[in-house]
Design an enzyme around this catalytic site. Structure first.
Site, short mmCIF file in Angstrom:
data_model
loop_
_atom_site.label_atom_id
_atom_site.label_comp_id
_atom_site.label_asym_id
_atom_site.label_seq_id
_atom_site.Cartn_x
_atom_site.Cartn_y
_atom_site.Cartn_z
CG PHE A 152 -0.24 0.32 2.51
CD1 PHE A 152 0.08 1.63 2.86
CD2 PHE A 152 0.13 -0.69 3.39
CE1 PHE A 152 0.74 1.91 4.05
CE2 PHE A 152 0.80 -0.42 4.58
CZ PHE A 152 1.11 0.90 4.90
CE LYS A 176 -3.10 -8.36 -4.57
NZ LYS A 176 -3.43 -7.42 -3.49
CD GLU A 179 -5.66 -6.17 0.31
OE1 GLU A 179 -4.69 -5.98 -0.45
OE2 GLU A 179 -5.69 -7.09 1.15
CB SER A 229 4.65 -7.78 5.55
OG SER A 229 3.80 -8.81 5.10
CB CYS A 284 10.65 -0.78 2.70
SG CYS A 284 11.24 -0.19 1.13
P1 NAD Z 1 1.41 -6.82 3.00
O1 NAD Z 1 2.43 -7.90 3.06
O2 NAD Z 1 0.31 -6.85 4.00
O3 NAD Z 1 0.68 -6.83 1.57
C1 NAD Z 1 1.42 -6.86 0.38
C2 NAD Z 1 0.60 -7.56 -0.69
O4 NAD Z 1 0.34 -8.90 -0.30
C3 NAD Z 1 -0.76 -6.90 -0.92
O5 NAD Z 1 -0.99 -6.84 -2.31
C4 NAD Z 1 -1.74 -7.83 -0.21
O6 NAD Z 1 -2.99 -7.88 -0.83
C5 NAD Z 1 -1.06 -9.19 -0.30
N1 NAD Z 1 -1.33 -10.06 0.85
C6 NAD Z 1 -1.57 -9.69 2.14
N2 NAD Z 1 -1.70 -10.80 2.92
C7 NAD Z 1 -1.55 -11.87 2.12
C8 NAD Z 1 -1.57 -13.28 2.34
N3 NAD Z 1 -1.77 -13.80 3.54
N4 NAD Z 1 -1.35 -14.09 1.29
C9 NAD Z 1 -1.12 -13.59 0.06
N5 NAD Z 1 -1.11 -12.26 -0.21
C10 NAD Z 1 -1.31 -11.41 0.80
O7 NAD Z 1 2.19 -5.44 3.03
P2 NAD Z 1 1.60 -3.97 3.15
O8 NAD Z 1 1.06 -3.77 4.54
O9 NAD Z 1 0.71 -3.65 2.00
O10 NAD Z 1 2.91 -3.09 2.95
C11 NAD Z 1 3.79 -2.77 3.98
C12 NAD Z 1 4.96 -3.72 4.01
O11 NAD Z 1 5.64 -3.71 2.76
C13 NAD Z 1 6.02 -3.33 5.04
O12 NAD Z 1 6.47 -4.49 5.68
C14 NAD Z 1 7.11 -2.72 4.20
O13 NAD Z 1 8.39 -2.75 4.77
C15 NAD Z 1 7.03 -3.55 2.98
N6 NAD Z 1 7.66 -2.90 1.84
C16 NAD Z 1 8.88 -3.37 1.46
C17 NAD Z 1 9.54 -2.77 0.41
C18 NAD Z 1 10.90 -3.26 0.00
O14 NAD Z 1 11.41 -2.76 -0.97
N7 NAD Z 1 11.51 -4.19 0.70
C19 NAD Z 1 8.94 -1.69 -0.26
C20 NAD Z 1 7.69 -1.25 0.14
C21 NAD Z 1 7.05 -1.87 1.21
#
Ligand code: NAD
Length: 487
Positions: A152, A176, A179, A229, A284
């Site tokens: 997000f 994708k 959401e 994450s 991040c």
């Molecule tokens: P998230 O892991 O909750 O969601 C990321 C994606 O995974 C979304 O599209 C979501 O719909 C999907 N998702 C969520 N739960 C899932 C599941 N159980 N199974 C399959 N798909 C699932 O992350 P977020 O809260 O949207 O974003 C924040 C996180 O992203 C933080 O941990 C941040 O550090 C990380 N991030 C990392 C980088 C990097 O370059 N390393 C860059 C940006 C954000």
């Protein structure tokens, strides 16, 4: 009677498409707390529809010379420059970051697109006469249909870490998006179409877990990138690779800034404050932990003054959701209960006129111990935990003990110490007197350890490896029959 919310469409085969019978999730405006739209939680049915469209279009796109493919992205770049305000407004509205941060995000997308426009030069292939009259050449072929799953926090930029490179290299893509931020992706799809991208080459399927699982499982998708994450990155990496897909999954972070007493006071204080609070700490690359080596009270005092100048609703945006606000505030409360000293407290922030918005003020917590939860876990809010050590070696031990490894920075005027930290920090991106050490193009982006699963980085030249298959051809033009190809 309350009015029904507009339902966000998917974008498949060049058209907006409703996801039939999909469950709907309410999307809230983080700055106001008001509901904005319903997001369809698509399933395998919609993913399959997008894959079929992508498969049909991809062969023709791959057969289009790269110098023609890249023209789409020259136009895409121009369209983004022309629509900067509209695209930035969209990021601001759906993510809650400030308008200035939203502009910076779209500007970074433009830089990423510029890089992709140099692909004809970068992916030109290799040719060598390996023995007399015998040539070996490498040509790069697209992987096919690829997918991109995004978080997000950067609704415009993170999808564009992969869109321009993957598509210029001849692939078709299914995005994708999170959401929690469904709007920018649809606009990106419309702009690409306006820039001349053939229908089916870029598709957007909205949804959550079920859509991601369908992407991992679908045999028609050959590679995927994930950003989010660490918990989900691991699940997605395992599931996608178990279906023999190429996968590169970027996870969470806990970035350490090591501050020495000789660091430039003003510059360090303003850099650290900006790093921990930019995008409401939902980056991040945000500074989350600071390790002060020796006597650094003078810098901490200035840092707190800088933090107090950061005002929610003014130069600090909202966090993404009510749940995120509650989670961040819980971390602060627990740290206080465990004996840490809260120097600047952002709990309970309220913005006049936006009382239901999801705001957390900048927070600085001193005397955090490395074993505390707030020191070990990713908080993902505008919160800085300060730990104290006597030596740089101890500071490095704290940094190294953390399972993540996205970024680490050092603030000092000593070249020797800076070099020592840069060499010994266990992170993929290092800053010297820089709070957010994001490499600019053409340098690639990617962390180490539990911040990334899979080989290579997500941007830069690494993307050429990830999004193509090399074909090696050995050709003999030597007419002398007795010579074999090795001679
Ligand atoms: P998230 O892991 O909750 O969601 C990321 C994606 O995974 C979304 O599209 C979501 O719909 C999907 N998702 C969520 N739960 C899932 C599941 N159980 N199974 C399959 N798909 C699932 O992350 P977020 O809260 O949207 O974003 C924040 C996180 O992203 C933080 O941990 C941040 O550090 C990380 N991030 C990392 C980088 C990097 O370059 N390393 C860059 C940006 C954000």
């Amino acid at each position: 009677m309350t009015q029904a919310l507009p339902v966000v469409p998917n974008f498949i085969n060049g058209k907006q498409r409703a996801a039939d019978k999909a469950e709907l999730l309410t999307k809230y405006n983080p700055s106001t707390g008001e509901p904005m739209a319903s997001v369809p939680l698509s399933t395998m049915k919609e993913v399959d529809e997008a894959v079929k469209a992508a498969q049909q279009a991809q062969a023709g796109w791959a057969a289009t010379p790269i110098k023609e493919r890249v023209q789409v992205f020259f136009r895409y770049k121009r369209l983004m420059e022309e629509r900067m305000k509209e695209l930035s407004d969209l990021v601001h509205e759906e993510n809650g970051k400030t308008y200035a941060e939203s502009v910076a995000e779209v500007e970074k997308t433009i830089e990423l697109t510029e890089f992709a426009c140099s692909m004809p030069q970068l992916a030109a292939g290799e040719l060598l006469e390996v023995s007399k009259g015998v040539e070996c050449r490498i040509n790069r072929y697209p992987v096919g249909v690829v997918a991109c799953i995004t978080p997000f926090n950067f609704p415009n930029m993170v999808p564009n870490w992969t869109i321009p490179n993957a598509i210029v290299l001849g692939n078709a893509m299914i995005l994708k998006p999170s959401e929690l931020v469904p709007f920018s992706s649809i606009r990106i799809a419309e702009l690409l179409k306006e820039a001349g991208l053939p229908d089916g080459i870029f598709n957007v399927v909205n949804g959550g877990q079920a859509a991601v699982e369908a992407i991992c499982d679908h045999p028609g998708i050959h590679a995927l990138t994930f950003v989010g994450s660490t918990k989900v990155a691991k699940i997605v990496y395992q599931r996608a690779t178990s279906h023999y897909k190429r996968a590169l999954c970027l996870g969470g972070a806990k970035n350490h800034l090591i501050v020495l007493p000789d660091a430039h006071e003003e510059m360090t204080a303003s850099n650290v404050a900006a790093s921990m609070s930019g995008c409401a700490g939902q980056r991040c690359m945000a500074a989350s932990a600071m390790v002060g080596v020796g006597k650094i009270d003078h810098i901490i005092e200035k840092l707190c003054n800088e933090a107090r100048k950061i005002v929610p609703g003014k130069n600090l945006g909202a966090v993404i959701s009510k749940q995120a606000k509650e989670r961040i505030e819980r971390y602060i409360t627990e740290a206080g209960q465990q004996g840490a000293k809260i120097l600047v407290d952002g709990r309970g922030a309220v913005v006049a006129g936006k009382e239901n918005g999801f705001y957390v003020g900048p927070t600085v917590i001193d005397h955090v111990r490395p074993d505390m939860k707030i020191a070990r876990e990713e908080v993902f809010g505008p919160v800085l935990s300060i730990m104290r050590t006597e030596t740089v070696e101890e500071a490095i031990q704290i940094e190294n003990a953390n399972p993540y490894g996205n970024a680490a920075s050092v603030f000092t005027q000593s070249g020797g110490i800076a070099r020592y930290v840069a060499e010994h920090a266990s992170a993929g991106m290092i800053g010297v007197n820089i709070g957010v050490p994001v490499p600019r193009e053409p340098f690639s982006f990617g962390g180490w350890n539990e911040s990334k699963f899979g080989a290579g980085d997500i941007t830069g030249k690494s993307s050429i490896e990830f999004f193509t298959k090399p074909k090696k051809t050995t050709v003999k033009w030597n007419p002398e029959a007795r010579r074999n190809w090795m001679s």
